[in-house]
Design an enzyme around this catalytic site. Structure first.
Site, short mmCIF file in Angstrom:
data_model
loop_
_atom_site.label_atom_id
_atom_site.label_comp_id
_atom_site.label_asym_id
_atom_site.label_seq_id
_atom_site.Cartn_x
_atom_site.Cartn_y
_atom_site.Cartn_z
CG ASP A 1 -4.17 14.10 7.41
OD1 ASP A 1 -3.65 14.24 8.30
OD2 ASP A 1 -3.72 14.16 6.22
CB CYS B 1 -2.83 -9.58 5.62
SG CYS B 1 -1.67 -10.18 7.26
CB CYS C 1 27.70 -0.47 25.36
SG CYS C 1 26.86 -1.84 24.53
CE LYS D 1 -0.03 17.45 5.66
NZ LYS D 1 0.85 16.01 5.64
CB CYS E 1 0.64 -14.27 8.71
SG CYS E 1 0.24 -12.51 9.13
CB CYS F 1 -4.10 -12.92 7.93
SG CYS F 1 -2.89 -13.45 7.09
CG LEU G 1 3.62 23.94 0.34
CD1 LEU G 1 3.83 25.65 0.55
CD2 LEU G 1 2.12 24.04 0.47
CG ASN G 2 8.66 19.76 -2.28
OD1 ASN G 2 8.09 19.33 -1.47
ND2 ASN G 2 10.17 19.53 -2.55
NE ARG G 3 4.48 15.78 1.40
CZ ARG G 3 3.51 15.25 1.42
NH1 ARG G 3 2.78 14.49 0.66
NH2 ARG G 3 2.83 15.66 2.68
#
Length: 624
Positions: free
Chosen positions: A11, A121, A136, A35, A399, A402, A20-22
């Protein structure tokens, strides 16, 4: 899991107060720390018998390449932006490693499984991308509040408090300004003989009054549009009130870190919608506070959603402009959400999705392919369920990631430069980080640290040339081959010349096609969001501010005739889940952004967790 488990976390982000709240791993004293490293320490406290290595790094760094991914048996994603998600998807395809994708947005969330050759994928269906608006529309003909926010944040705020050399359409201040040979004064220049109040009033009259009058002079523009109303300070506030606006205590200002125009004016509730006079007072007071309290910052400021004064200024400016154009005004709370691309996180949604990620990871580690599910967390029950499991879909044969189907690019080859194709198509739409472009045997563009000076200069020179004037001309009917060696991805692009493009509908000046559009797939939407592919999502009216498409959530739809995954033998190592020869069962996990959901305009926020469980590997070996 067995007794011998190894986790690797990656990370690049640090912990902020808003994180902090999640979630349940970080505490207040962790703010500012890595983290990945804090998550490692927190997990070891309740599971000390495993080995965890934490990297404070970006999952898109070159060291995390295809060979790196080939060590593992499954990758779990919870990234915060489309570009990084696509990057990991391509590495998993190249390494032939299953991918479990995930994300949350408020009450909504999803966990999806992607296996090469067996399921879609991540890129088999189009994903929402950041909405862009023609200049514009922003400068002349706004019709939605988000247009006013973009104008206030990216044009006005940047012009007043950012780089003074920035060119935009705000500083026309001459009746003869249409004549480029005349020198036009820069009204944003602070004059020596005026104070902050005078400067603020002059800017107000210019951007909300004079510029609107100037726009009204072009009658053709307003034939089929509602005409805006020029707003001058004398008409909105009596002159005496404008002079007395706010009560600036310079000593208090010097001692205060967080300066607020709302506090200065006695406005307390951020969810109130201010009237025009209140917005005007906030606008003038915020300008005064910037000029007299943060003079050293002016010239280097960029909008920051966590800067209270910046949010107040942008809210007031956007509301005044909205009032002029007959667009409903919004509260500071709402405006901050739009300007900062904020969707408020809910810890319980994140916990549910985290649990579902683990369930799918266990299925992958146990090779239980028949029970893979893409599960969607809904805000409101559908069929009496808040969790909606859906069998994975087959790969999309169209796709470009893939499959091997070529793409098609309509472009004016006589006017479009190679750099526009590289930035707008190859990097932005195709998500390639280190692209190489070939036409036949000729290499016309490449990036990399191993290029010598002459090669780098040659490719830089090519970027500035129009397609038809390249050493190997790119014209209608030619085919470009585009590769990203880091992602081990390549695709072909057929070029089709086109003279003109609609500036409103086709702002890039080119059109890329080659995948199935959302409307081509049979879907049924619920009332939770926009629908495109596999499970329930929300819908919104065309005038809602969320048309900004700031989220990289996978659209959710319920299909009445759902396609099932083709029956594929999974015995031994003959199926699509053929394991690498490495001795580890591994999981890669990427933690979400500060809102617990993928936001496209955020910086990369990547966490990779690799799990090595020797007991699972031994069971698999004995069963073979």
């Amino acid at each position: 899991m067995g007794d011998h488990v190894i986790l690797i976390l990656i990370d690049m982000d640090t912990i902020e107060v808003s994180n902090l709240n999640r979630q349940f791993l970080f505490r207040k004293w962790h703010v500012g720390q890595s983290k990945a490293k804090v998550a490692r320490e927190a997990v070891l406290k309740f599971k000390p018998d495993i080995s965890i290595t934490a990297y404070h790094a970006n999952v898109k760094d070159p060291e995390f390449n295809v060979d790196f991914f080939k060590q593992f048996n499954v990758v779990l994603n919870g990234l915060d932006n489309l570009d990084a998600r696509r990057h990991v998807n391509r590495l998993c395809l190249a390494a032939d490693i299953p991918l479990v994708e995930s994300g949350t947005t408020g009450f909504l969330g999803q966990v999806t499984v992607h296996v090469k050759g067996r399921t879609e994928c991540y890129e088999c269906q189009p994903k929402p991308t950041p909405k862009s608006y023609p200049v514009c529309t922003i400068t002349s003909t706004p019709s939605k509040f988000v247009h006013c926010i973009v104008w206030a944040k990216d044009l006005l705020f940047a012009k007043l408090f950012g780089d003074k050399n920035q060119d935009n359409d705000l500083n026309i201040h001459s009746t003869d300004a249409t004549n480029p040979s005349n020198n036009v004064e820069d009204v944003f220049e602070y004059k020596a003989d005026e104070d902050s109040d005078q400067y603020g009033r002059r800017i107000y009259d210019h951007v909300f009054g004079y510029n609107i009058d100037l726009a009204l002079a072009n009658e053709e523009t307003w034939k089929n549009r509602r005409k805006p109303t020029p707003l001058y300070l004398k008409d909105v506030m009596p002159k005496q009130l404008a002079k007395e606006n706010g009560k600036l205590d310079k000593q208090k200002l010097a001692d205060s870190v967080a300066v607020s125009a709302m506090s200065s004016l006695g406005l307390k509730n951020p969810q109130d919608i201010w009237n025009l006079e209140e917005n005007t007072k906030i606008f003038l007071e915020a300008m005064k506070l910037f000029i007299e309290g943060r003079e050293k910052d002016i010239g280097n400021l960029t909008f920051d959603k966590d800067d209270q004064l910046s949010v107040e200024f942008v809210t007031a400016a956007a509301n005044i402009r909205a009032s002029s154009f007959g667009i409903p005004m919004h509260s500071l709370f709402e405006a901050k959400g739009i300007a900062g691309n904020i969707v408020h996180a809910i810890a319980t949604t994140n916990a549910i999705i985290a649990g579902l990620i683990v369930l799918e990871a266990i299925k992958v580690l146990q090779n239980d392919a028949e029970n893979y599910r893409m599960t969607y967390c809904l805000e409101h029950p559908s069929r009496k369920m808040l969790l909606m499991p859906v069998e994975p879909f087959e790969p999309n044969k169209s796709c470009y990631v893939c499959s091997e189907n070529p793409l098609s690019l309509e472009v004016n080859t006589l006017t479009t430069k190679l750099k526009d194709v590289v930035e707008k198509i190859v990097r932005s739409k195709l998500g390639m980080n280190s692209p190489m472009i070939m036409l036949g045997a000729s290499l016309i563009f490449e990036v990399g640290d191993d290029l010598d000076e002459d090669e780098a200069a040659n490719y830089a020179s090519n970027l500035e040339k129009v397609l038809a004037k390249l050493p190997t001309p790119v014209t209608s009917g030619t085919m470009l081959k585009v590769e990203d060696l880091q992602q081990e991805l390549s695709c072909n692009i057929n070029i089709k010349h086109r003279d003109e493009f609609d500036e409103e509908k086709e702002p890039d000046g080119m059109v890329l096609s080659g995948w199935i559009q959302p409307s081509e797939r049979q879907t049924q939407t619920t009332n939770n969001g926009e629908a495109t592919s596999n499970a329930p999502a929300s819908t919104s009216s065309p005038d809602d501010s969320d048309d900004l498409e700031i989220l990289d959530t996978e659209p959710i739809t319920l299909s009445g005739n759902k396609r099932k995954v083709a029956e594929i033998s999974m015995t031994g190592d003959s199926g699509p889940f053929k394991k690498s020869s490495a001795t580890t069962n591994s999981i890669v996990v990427d933690i979400e952004n500060e809102n617990g959901q993928p936001a496209l305009d955020a910086a990369d926020d990547d966490v990779v967790v690799m799990v090595h469980d020797e007991s699972v590997h031994r069971k698999k070996a004995r069963s073979q």
